[in-house]
Design a protein around this motif. Structure first.
Motif, PDB file in Angstrom:
ATOM      1  N   VAL A 201       0.844  -1.194   0.000  1.00 36.94           N
ATOM      2  CA  VAL A 201       0.000   0.000   0.000  1.00 36.94           C
ATOM      3  C   VAL A 201       0.881   1.247   0.000  1.00 36.94           C
TER       4      VAL A 201
ATOM      5  N   LEU B  36      -3.720   7.154  -7.640  1.00 33.76           N
ATOM      6  CA  LEU B  36      -5.105   7.023  -8.107  1.00 33.76           C
ATOM      7  C   LEU B  36      -5.636   5.619  -7.850  1.00 33.76           C
ATOM      8  N   ALA B  37      -4.789   4.612  -8.112  1.00 31.06           N
ATOM      9  CA  ALA B  37      -5.246   3.239  -7.900  1.00 31.06           C
ATOM     10  C   ALA B  37      -5.492   2.987  -6.417  1.00 31.06           C
ATOM     11  N   ILE B  38      -4.699   3.584  -5.561  1.00 33.76           N
ATOM     12  CA  ILE B  38      -4.911   3.412  -4.120  1.00 33.76           C
ATOM     13  C   ILE B  38      -6.245   4.013  -3.712  1.00 33.76           C
ATOM     14  N   ARG B  39      -6.530   5.218  -4.214  1.00 34.84           N
ATOM     15  CA  ARG B  39      -7.809   5.826  -3.861  1.00 34.84           C
ATOM     16  C   ARG B  39      -8.964   4.998  -4.410  1.00 34.84           C
ATOM     17  N   ALA B  40      -8.794   4.464  -5.632  1.00 37.01           N
ATOM     18  CA  ALA B  40      -9.859   3.639  -6.211  1.00 37.01           C
ATOM     19  C   ALA B  40      -9.994   2.311  -5.471  1.00 37.01           C
ATOM     20  N   SER B  41      -8.979   1.959  -4.660  1.00 45.59           N
ATOM     21  CA  SER B  41      -9.050   0.729  -3.885  1.00 45.59           C
ATOM     22  C   SER B  41      -9.651   0.968  -2.508  1.00 45.59           C
ATOM     23  N   ALA B  42     -10.348   2.076  -2.334  1.00 43.54           N
ATOM     24  CA  ALA B  42     -11.012   2.394  -1.068  1.00 43.54           C
ATOM     25  C   ALA B  42     -10.025   2.562   0.077  1.00 43.54           C
ATOM     26  N   LEU B  43      -8.821   3.061  -0.243  1.00 34.78           N
ATOM     27  CA  LEU B  43      -7.825   3.301   0.800  1.00 34.78           C
ATOM     28  C   LEU B  43      -7.588   4.804   0.926  1.00 34.78           C
ATOM     29  N   ASN B  44      -7.549   5.266   2.169  1.00 32.76           N
ATOM     30  CA  ASN B  44      -7.361   6.688   2.441  1.00 32.76           C
ATOM     31  C   ASN B  44      -5.867   7.032   2.401  1.00 32.76           C
TER      32      ASN B  44
ATOM     33  N   TYR C 234      -2.542   6.459   5.288  1.00 30.36           N
ATOM     34  CA  TYR C 234      -1.360   5.613   5.130  1.00 30.36           C
ATOM     35  C   TYR C 234      -0.087   6.445   5.125  1.00 30.36           C
TER      36      TYR C 234
ATOM     37  N   PHE D 120     -13.397  11.481  -8.108  1.00 33.87           N
ATOM     38  CA  PHE D 120     -12.002  11.783  -8.434  1.00 33.87           C
ATOM     39  C   PHE D 120     -11.799  13.229  -8.855  1.00 33.87           C
TER      40      PHE D 120
ATOM     41  N   TYR E 214     -11.930   7.790  -1.937  1.00 37.06           N
ATOM     42  CA  TYR E 214     -11.750   6.514  -1.246  1.00 37.06           C
ATOM     43  C   TYR E 214     -13.000   6.128  -0.465  1.00 37.06           C
TER      44      TYR E 214
ATOM     45  N   ALA F 232     -15.577   4.696  -2.864  1.00 32.80           N
ATOM     46  CA  ALA F 232     -15.225   3.308  -3.161  1.00 32.80           C
ATOM     47  C   ALA F 232     -15.557   2.425  -1.969  1.00 32.80           C
ATOM     48  N   ASP F 233     -15.319   2.951  -0.777  1.00 35.86           N
ATOM     49  CA  ASP F 233     -15.590   2.187   0.440  1.00 35.86           C
ATOM     50  C   ASP F 233     -17.077   1.874   0.578  1.00 35.86           C
TER      51      ASP F 233
ATOM     52  N   PHE G  31     -10.067   2.527 -14.705  1.00 37.69           N
ATOM     53  CA  PHE G  31      -9.483   3.690 -15.362  1.00 37.69           C
ATOM     54  C   PHE G  31      -9.324   3.425 -16.848  1.00 37.69           C
TER      55      PHE G  31
ATOM     56  N   PRO H 204      -6.268  -3.329  -2.729  1.00 40.36           N
ATOM     57  CA  PRO H 204      -7.726  -3.307  -2.530  1.00 40.36           C
ATOM     58  C   PRO H 204      -8.193  -4.337  -1.499  1.00 40.36           C
TER      59      PRO H 204
ATOM     60  N   ARG I 128      -9.427  -5.287  -9.776  1.00 39.79           N
ATOM     61  CA  ARG I 128      -9.221  -4.383  -8.656  1.00 39.79           C
ATOM     62  C   ARG I 128     -10.561  -3.934  -8.091  1.00 39.79           C
TER      63      ARG I 128
ATOM     64  N   LEU J 106     -13.051  -5.376  -4.108  1.00 48.18           N
ATOM     65  CA  LEU J 106     -13.799  -4.611  -3.103  1.00 48.18           C
ATOM     66  C   LEU J 106     -15.204  -5.158  -2.905  1.00 48.18           C
TER      67      LEU J 106
END
Ligand SMILES: Nc1ncnc2c1ncn2[C@@H]1O[C@H](COP(=O)(O)OP(=O)(O)OP(=O)(O)O)[C@@H](O)[C@H]1O
Ligand SMILES: [Mg+2]
Lengths: 335, 255
Positions: free
Chosen positions: A203, A212-220, A224, B55, B76, B79-80, B87, B105, B161, B165
């Motif tokens: 992470v 961007l991928a981290i945010r799209a993975s529901a991670l704040n 981190y 975004f 985030y 997504a949560d 993308f 994820p 990805r 989730l």
């Protein structure tokens, strides 16, 4: 005309896929862990064979190595270039100094307390800058130690410009050396495992390379980054608290620019793609800079020249170069 | 048509400088539906995706997801809540093996929640997800570096990805484009299966023929405005849509 071409071949361990080694013999295991063992052995033996003056240098180099590892972790694996490493040193140093002078707590307690509470404090202070990226974070972090020094000298708190003297010192030269060496090695191993094998390490690396991928993975992302800053700050604060009890004195010089800049230089020289690169860089640069002590502040020029040289001509750094030579051999072939 | 509303987009607008990338767009989406979004290049499809998934910030308008106003939420958090996205320009971690791309994820609070405490080894779960979307044909692929993957697999990795989730709605940005006819043909049953599993889909596509086979409803954008919305056959015969695609202002070529 005969043309020749350089060919690079992997040596030692066979690689089954891009990421999986097929280890089958003791020799191959030694090939993989040998360099690490050599590093540990050298660092553990050095205190026994060095003359007293160089033992002191080794101790200081250990502190800088800790700071360099802490800097390199944030810069290379989380993407935060922290030019205010001196803030961690100063905060850790003052917390342990004040605890020792007012409450009389022994170093055995003040150093761990200062590492944890100092790291929390530094993380909170840096929290507003965490959304900043690249050079903006670097600039803001650079301001923190400068501003803190101004506050201390203007208000005269914690002994003002004189600092606080008469603190407890660490028992003897052996403890001095081995404590810092063991802590550096422990941090190096823990962080290497973290960034290469732990899920949270992935992470962190995502935060650096692929936000961007981290945010799209529901991670704040900010959360981190804060955790990574805490880890890095804890190491810096430990360094500061340790210096305080090494000298029995705490003062504004703990916020000096050296503590911010040398780790950067060590990282550039040592190589940026590993945790141990900055460590090796620090153990090389500090003794060299120590032998240039008679030149006074001209030493800064020395760092700068070494750094510029590495940035321009040798971007891979020492450890990446050595690793490449170790893992592959080159030969000339006719084409 | 009795399924409950999962997404309501109300009068959303966004401009970049002078360009109105999205202008007063509204639509509703029911759970389990597939919404196709089409439009010429630069008509604002990706911008709409970015607005829905948080975004980029909207200038005006409201977005309601599962009855919650998510208009001001960070990406985030959206997504949560179960609204995932892919993308258009793929975002793999090129230096990591493919299956490790799914570890972040799977590390997220949502993935832990939805697994109800029995997530187990994330690497193993990642491999399962990859196999679900068609990585099983070559068992070595999940261990290759993501940077070395061909386009078809990268598009699937984007989808993986999202699936990690366990989302309720996925916004797919052109996951068919650049793929061969046979690759698309193998993706279509996959999308249908996701729909059967109850996942709602928004699919931004240029491949109109394939999209119209899948979509329950189609929305057409042109210059940031919604110019038509309805089921596939209505859209096919809509005068405004024909003009947007063949008319003088745009140079889009119908594939
Ligand atoms: N970050 C940005 N800054 C400035 N302008 C932008 C930005 N993003 C998009 N635009 C502009 O907004 C308009 C819509 O772009 P968008 O990417 O949403 O189109 P699209 O429908 O996805 O196109 P394509 O089919 O090529 O993917 C374009 O005119 C584009 O130039
Ligand atoms: Mg687009």
């Amino acid at each position: 005309m005969q043309e020749r071409r350089r060919e690079r071949l992997d040596r030692g361990v066979k690689v089954r896929s891009d990421t999986i080694y097929a280890v089958s013999s003791a020799k191959e295991i030694l090939f993989l862990v040998g360099p690490g063992l050599a590093l540990v052995t050298v660092l553990l033996i050095l205190p026994l064979i060095l003359p007293p003056y160089w033992q002191k240098v080794l101790t200081i180099a250990g502190v800088y190595a800790l700071l360099a590892v802490s800097f390199g972790f944030l810069a290379n694996f989380v993407g935060l270039v922290n030019l205010g490493g001196a803030m961690f040193v100063g905060v850790g140093g003052y917390i342990s100094g004040v605890l020792n002078s007012t409450l009389g707590l022994p170093p055995l307690l003040t150093i761990p307390i200062a590492s944890v509470t100092g790291a929390l404090l530094c993380t909170l202070l840096l929290l507003p800058c965490l959304p900043l990226r690249g050079v903006y974070f670097a600039v803001v972090s650079f301001i923190y130690p400068l501003a803190t020094v101004m506050i201390i000298s203007a208000t005269g708190v914690w002994g003002g410009t004189d600092g606080i003297a008469g603190l407890n010192v660490l028992p003897n030269v052996w403890v001095n050396q081995y404590v810092i060496i063991l802590v550096v090695l422990a941090c190096m191993f823990a962080l290497t495992r973290l960034v290469n094998h732990a899920d949270i390490g992935l992470v962190f690396r995502g935060v650096k390379d692929n936000e961007l991928a981290i945010r799209a993975s529901a991670l704040n992302v900010t959360w981190y980054k804060a955790q990574a800053v805490f880890i890095s700050a804890a190491m810096g604060c430990f360094g500061g608290a340790y210096l305080t009890h090494l000298y029995g004195w705490v003062g504004m010089s703990l916020f000096a620019m050296d503590f911010s800049i040398l780790p950067l230089a060590a990282t550039v020289v040592g190589g940026t793609s590993t945790i141990y690169g900055p460590l090796v860089g620090a153990f090389l640069l500090v003794p060299i800079s120590e032998s240039l002590r008679s030149f006074g502040t001209l030493r800064i020029v020395f760092y700068s020249v070494v750094m510029v040289f590495c940035v321009v001509f040798w971007t891979e750094g020492i450890m990446n170069y050595l690793r490449r030579r170790y893992e592959q051999f080159e030969r000339w072939v006719r084409v | 048509m009795s399924a409950k509303l999962i997404l309501e987009v109300r009068h959303v607008s966004k401009s970049f400088g002078g360009i109105k990338a999205i202008n007063d767009v509204s639509f509703n989406l029911r759970q389990g539906q597939i919404l196709g979004v089409i439009g010429p290049n630069g008509s604002g499809k990706t911008t709409l995706n970015n607005l829905i998934t948080g975004f980029i910030k909207k200038d005006a308008g409201q977005i309601i997801f599962k009855g919650l106003d998510i208009s001001k939420w960070p990406a985030y958090k959206i997504a949560d809540a179960g609204l995932a996205r892919t993308f258009q320009i793929m975002r793999p971690y090129p230096t990591l093996p493919v299956y490790k791309n799914l570890v972040p994820p799977l590390y997220s609070p949502r993935a832990r929640r939805t697994a109800r405490g029995k997530l187990g080894d994330r690497g193993a779960v990642a491999i399962d997800i990859l196999e679900e979307v068609g990585f099983e044909r070559d068992a070595r692929v999940p261990y290759k570096l993501a940077g070395t993957l061909p386009l078809g697999y990268l598009k699937r990795l984007e989808l993986c990805r999202c699936l990690a989730l366990r989302p309720e709605l996925i916004v797919c940005d052109e996951i068919f484009s650049g793929l061969s006819m046979s690759e698309i043909a193998s993706m279509i049953p996959l999308m249908e299966r996701l729909q059967d599993e109850g996942i709602t889909l928004i699919m931004v596509e240029h491949r109109i023929k394939e999209l119209f086979k899948l979509a329950n409803k189609v929305l057409v954008l042109n210059f940031g405005e919604k110019i038509a919305e309805g089921d596939s056959s209505d859209i096919f015969n809509d005068e405004k849509v024909k003009r947007a695609y063949f008319g003088g202002e745009t140079t889009y070529v119908f594939k």
